[in-house]
Design an enzyme around this catalytic site. Structure first.
Site, PDB file in Angstrom:
ATOM      1  N   VAL A 161       0.785  -1.191   0.091  1.00  0.00           N
ATOM      2  CA  VAL A 161       0.027   0.020  -0.043  1.00  0.00           C
ATOM      3  C   VAL A 161       1.032   1.251   0.001  1.00  0.00           C
ATOM      4  O   VAL A 161       0.581   1.990  -0.857  1.00  0.00           O
ATOM      5  CB  VAL A 161      -0.946  -0.029   1.364  1.00  0.00           C
ATOM      6  N   LYS A 213      15.584  -2.330   3.162  1.00  0.00           N
ATOM      7  CA  LYS A 213      14.601  -2.044   2.206  1.00  0.00           C
ATOM      8  C   LYS A 213      14.938  -0.648   1.818  1.00  0.00           C
ATOM      9  O   LYS A 213      14.853  -0.333   0.419  1.00  0.00           O
ATOM     10  CB  LYS A 213      13.125  -2.047   2.602  1.00  0.00           C
ATOM     11  N   LYS A 251     -14.257   0.258   3.003  1.00  0.00           N
ATOM     12  CA  LYS A 251     -13.173  -0.886   2.830  1.00  0.00           C
ATOM     13  C   LYS A 251     -13.439  -2.001   2.962  1.00  0.00           C
ATOM     14  O   LYS A 251     -13.442  -3.238   2.337  1.00  0.00           O
ATOM     15  CB  LYS A 251     -11.845  -0.103   3.503  1.00  0.00           C
ATOM     16  N   ASN A 255     -14.469  -5.466   0.407  1.00  0.00           N
ATOM     17  CA  ASN A 255     -13.242  -6.870   0.399  1.00  0.00           C
ATOM     18  C   ASN A 255     -14.321  -7.893   0.917  1.00  0.00           C
ATOM     19  O   ASN A 255     -14.124  -8.997   0.391  1.00  0.00           O
ATOM     20  CB  ASN A 255     -12.126  -6.685   1.398  1.00  0.00           C
ATOM     21  N   LEU A 259     -16.318 -14.461  -9.871  1.00  0.00           N
ATOM     22  CA  LEU A 259     -17.288 -15.653  -9.814  1.00  0.00           C
ATOM     23  C   LEU A 259     -16.514 -16.798 -10.239  1.00  0.00           C
ATOM     24  O   LEU A 259     -17.270 -17.827 -10.980  1.00  0.00           O
ATOM     25  CB  LEU A 259     -18.486 -15.497 -10.693  1.00  0.00           C
ATOM     26  N   ALA A 273     -14.950 -20.182  -9.548  1.00  0.00           N
ATOM     27  CA  ALA A 273     -14.654 -21.205  -8.556  1.00  0.00           C
ATOM     28  C   ALA A 273     -13.296 -21.457  -8.458  1.00  0.00           C
ATOM     29  O   ALA A 273     -12.601 -21.615  -9.342  1.00  0.00           O
ATOM     30  CB  ALA A 273     -15.800 -22.228  -8.917  1.00  0.00           C
ATOM     31  N   GLY A 308      -7.060 -16.216  -0.965  1.00  0.00           N
ATOM     32  CA  GLY A 308      -6.042 -16.179  -0.067  1.00  0.00           C
ATOM     33  C   GLY A 308      -5.556 -14.642   0.083  1.00  0.00           C
ATOM     34  O   GLY A 308      -6.370 -13.924  -0.277  1.00  0.00           O
ATOM     35  N   CYS A 310      -5.666  -9.563   2.295  1.00  0.00           N
ATOM     36  CA  CYS A 310      -6.693  -8.832   2.634  1.00  0.00           C
ATOM     37  C   CYS A 310      -7.949  -9.950   3.058  1.00  0.00           C
ATOM     38  O   CYS A 310      -8.429  -9.515   4.104  1.00  0.00           O
ATOM     39  CB  CYS A 310      -7.078  -8.018   1.636  1.00  0.00           C
ATOM     40  N   LYS A 359      -2.021 -16.055  -5.416  1.00  0.00           N
ATOM     41  CA  LYS A 359      -2.611 -15.900  -6.838  1.00  0.00           C
ATOM     42  C   LYS A 359      -1.291 -15.723  -7.700  1.00  0.00           C
ATOM     43  O   LYS A 359      -0.316 -15.545  -7.410  1.00  0.00           O
ATOM     44  CB  LYS A 359      -3.640 -14.750  -6.845  1.00  0.00           C
TER      45      LYS A 359
HETATM   46  C1  UDX Z   1      -7.846  -7.770  -2.749  1.00  0.00           C
HETATM   47  C2  UDX Z   1      -9.000  -7.109  -3.392  1.00  0.00           C
HETATM   48  O1  UDX Z   1      -9.182  -7.298  -5.010  1.00  0.00           O
HETATM   49  C3  UDX Z   1      -8.411  -5.656  -3.577  1.00  0.00           C
HETATM   50  O2  UDX Z   1      -9.525  -4.592  -4.019  1.00  0.00           O
HETATM   51  C4  UDX Z   1      -8.298  -5.375  -2.121  1.00  0.00           C
HETATM   52  O3  UDX Z   1      -7.594  -3.639  -1.774  1.00  0.00           O
HETATM   53  C5  UDX Z   1      -7.252  -6.186  -1.485  1.00  0.00           C
HETATM   54  O4  UDX Z   1      -7.833  -7.337  -1.641  1.00  0.00           O
HETATM   55  P1  UDX Z   1      -5.890  -9.050  -3.689  1.00  0.00           P
HETATM   56  O5  UDX Z   1      -5.846  -9.838  -2.209  1.00  0.00           O
HETATM   57  O6  UDX Z   1      -4.370  -8.717  -4.171  1.00  0.00           O
HETATM   58  O7  UDX Z   1      -6.850  -7.935  -3.613  1.00  0.00           O
HETATM   59  O8  UDX Z   1      -6.276 -10.040  -4.676  1.00  0.00           O
HETATM   60  P2  UDX Z   1      -7.556 -10.722  -5.494  1.00  0.00           P
HETATM   61  O9  UDX Z   1      -7.218 -10.491  -6.988  1.00  0.00           O
HETATM   62  O10 UDX Z   1      -8.675  -9.813  -5.246  1.00  0.00           O
HETATM   63  O11 UDX Z   1      -7.680 -12.242  -5.279  1.00  0.00           O
HETATM   64  C6  UDX Z   1      -7.796 -12.468  -3.918  1.00  0.00           C
HETATM   65  C7  UDX Z   1      -7.990 -14.114  -3.771  1.00  0.00           C
HETATM   66  O12 UDX Z   1      -9.236 -14.348  -4.320  1.00  0.00           O
HETATM   67  C8  UDX Z   1      -6.845 -14.849  -4.596  1.00  0.00           C
HETATM   68  O13 UDX Z   1      -6.686 -16.114  -3.837  1.00  0.00           O
HETATM   69  C9  UDX Z   1      -7.640 -15.458  -5.605  1.00  0.00           C
HETATM   70  O14 UDX Z   1      -7.274 -16.374  -6.339  1.00  0.00           O
HETATM   71  C10 UDX Z   1      -9.125 -15.401  -5.312  1.00  0.00           C
HETATM   72  N1  UDX Z   1     -10.379 -15.218  -6.344  1.00  0.00           N
HETATM   73  C11 UDX Z   1     -10.395 -14.087  -6.724  1.00  0.00           C
HETATM   74  C12 UDX Z   1     -11.053 -16.520  -6.441  1.00  0.00           C
HETATM   75  O15 UDX Z   1     -10.801 -17.439  -5.869  1.00  0.00           O
HETATM   76  N2  UDX Z   1     -11.909 -16.278  -7.443  1.00  0.00           N
HETATM   77  C13 UDX Z   1     -12.396 -15.282  -8.001  1.00  0.00           C
HETATM   78  O16 UDX Z   1     -13.158 -15.136  -8.765  1.00  0.00           O
HETATM   79  C14 UDX Z   1     -11.618 -14.066  -7.791  1.00  0.00           C
END
Ligand code: UDX
Length: 443
Positions: free
Chosen positions: A11, A35, A204, A208, A250, A252, A257, A260, A320
């Protein structure tokens, strides 16, 4: 305007780099000397596409600097953004220690009036608390106001998300604070949502938790699809044409993980409980996700009776694609189970191996290409849909593995094609068509 950003994680650093990219003068403060040294050399301490370029640009053009010396940085700041972590505590609530440490440092350092902007995800009411806290602890006679400005960036697309955000939420209690933040964000040219601090904090969490709820919902539908003979991908597609539902989040899989969703769902659930209210939808979201993580390993156990002695290829470790972050990655509890049950684990990830090694220095054999992981494996798990993994032809699994059995937590392949090639392919929310030599259809 002199802008300081406290914390150089996803962030803080991305905020600092993007503000500087758009012409602001920004100083980034962190307590980690390594860092700071890296960033001064233009090296990003986190893997995030496009970030290093912005760091170099800002540093070379003299608009972006990095320092350990918070006192000097905060002394004459006009605006201080706080972008430090708010990890999960044992009980699921948010740990605000880092936010309060920075607030204390601000209180003892600022020598002129300034605006403190909290970007970290914090429980509702924290902005009020921090303002009080700074007032109490201030060394100099100054007026410090606090504003909420939650961050919505996703990892892997953080720079892009920041520079072209869907909205900028600003929670303020005065016109003066509103004007300062409007001035800063004017050049981003994005929709502004101006509200009070508590609503901004809630926006926020609600955002989420709603996204996490969508994922858990579709994961439950996927599980039911497997039982009743439907295909979750077709179901998601069919739903998505309704613009009220939309086509995002959407997909599956093996559960969400990251840094957030897991912590923000638990934190809001905890906050509600603490206030005597049960958030049933968020509670269900969390429960579904916990169970979802182990869907595939349960299927594998059923298929193989026991995992002991089997050579298991693990493809994908990060939570991811596009990030080296392992926080709450479904791979972690799964690999733990595989090791505990006596399997031989061979793992591949294009970026996440070094971080994974810190968690599992022993018990996992790491390889630097997917083919080495698949060689002579009895089965393979796919936990992350990296391009490097999705693009492996199914024929390679067939050629390399002792027996081509895949448990895919990210639905990377076509079920029919797998069967045609002779791969036993189990995925999420879709019927497995077992190749003829395995004896026909099975779930
Ligand atoms: C998320 C929010 O998208 C972001 O707006 C917020 O500020 C922080 O949290 P992030 O954790 O970086 O961001 O990743 P995101 O792409 O949202 O994916 C989160 C998790 O959900 C991943 O493990 C991803 O694999 C999973 N996911 C996402 C699914 O299983 N299915 C989906 O359709 C979308």
């Amino acid at each position: 305007m002199k802008i300081v950003v406290a914390g150089t994680g996803y962030v803080g650093l991305v905020t600092g780099a993007c503000l500087s990219h758009l012409g602001h003068n920004v100083t980034c403060v962190d307590i980690d000397e390594n860092k700071i040294e890296l960033m001064k050399k233009g090296i990003s301490p986190i893997y995030e596409p496009g970030l290093e370029e912005l760091l170099k640009e800002g540093y070379e053009q003299g608009r972006l600097s990095f320092t350990l010396d918070y006192k000097e940085a905060y002394k004459n700041a006009d605006v201080i953004f706080i972008g430090v972590g708010t990890p999960e505590k044992e009980d699921g609530s948010a740990n605000l220690d880092y936010v309060f440490i920075v607030a204390e440092q601000i209180a003892e350092s600022v020598e002129k009036d300034c605006l403190v902007v909290i970007k970290s995800t914090v429980p509702i009411g924290t902005n009020d608390e921090i303002e009080e806290f700074i007032k109490e602890k201030s060394t100099h006679k100054v007026s410090v106001e606090v504003a909420s400005n939650p961050e919505f960036l996703a990892q892997g697309t953080a720079v892009k998300d920041t520079l072209s955000a869907s909205r900028i939420v600003i929670g303020v209690e005065s016109k003066k604070a509103e004007k300062t933040l409007r001035d800063i964000y004017e050049r981003f040219n994005q929709p502004l949502v101006i509200t009070n601090r508590r609503s901004a904090e809630m926006i926020k969490y609600a955002s989420n938790d709603f996204l996490a709820l969508k994922i858990s919902f579709i994961n439950e539908i996927a599980n039911l699809c497997e039982i009743v003979g439907a295909n979750v991908e077709d179901v998601s597609k069919g739903m998505s044409f309704d613009s009220r539902i939309g086509d995002k989040f959407l997909k599956a899989g093996i559960g969400y993980g990251g840094s957030c969703f897991p912590k923000d769902t638990k934190a809001l659930h905890w906050l509600a409980e603490d206030n005597g209210y049960e958030l049933k939808t968020v509670k269900a979201t969390i429960e579904v996700n916990e169970n979802q993580k182990f869907r595939l390993v349960k299927k594998a156990r059923k298929r193989f009776k026991r995992l002991r002695g089997l050579r298991i290829a693990v493809l994908g470790l990060t939570f991811k694609p596009g990030t080296d972050d392992l926080r709450e990655a479904p791979s972690i509890p799964n690999v733990k189970v595989l090791i505990n049950e006596g399997a031989e684990v061979v793992a591949y990830d294009p970026i996440g191996v070094n971080n994974f090694k810190k968690l599992f220095p022993q018990g996992v054999h790491y390889v630097d290409n997917p083919e080495s992981a698949l060689k002579d494996a009895d089965l393979a798990f796919i936990f992350t849909e990296w391009n490097e993994i999705k693009s492996i032809p199914l024929t390679r699994y067939k050629a390399l593995m002792k027996q081509a059995v895949i448990f895919d937590g990210r639905n990377c392949y076509d079920v029919k094609e797998a069967a045609e090639i002779g791969v036993e392919y189990h995925s999420v929310g879709r019927q497995a068509i077992l190749p003829d030599f395995f004896g026909g259809d099975a779930k």
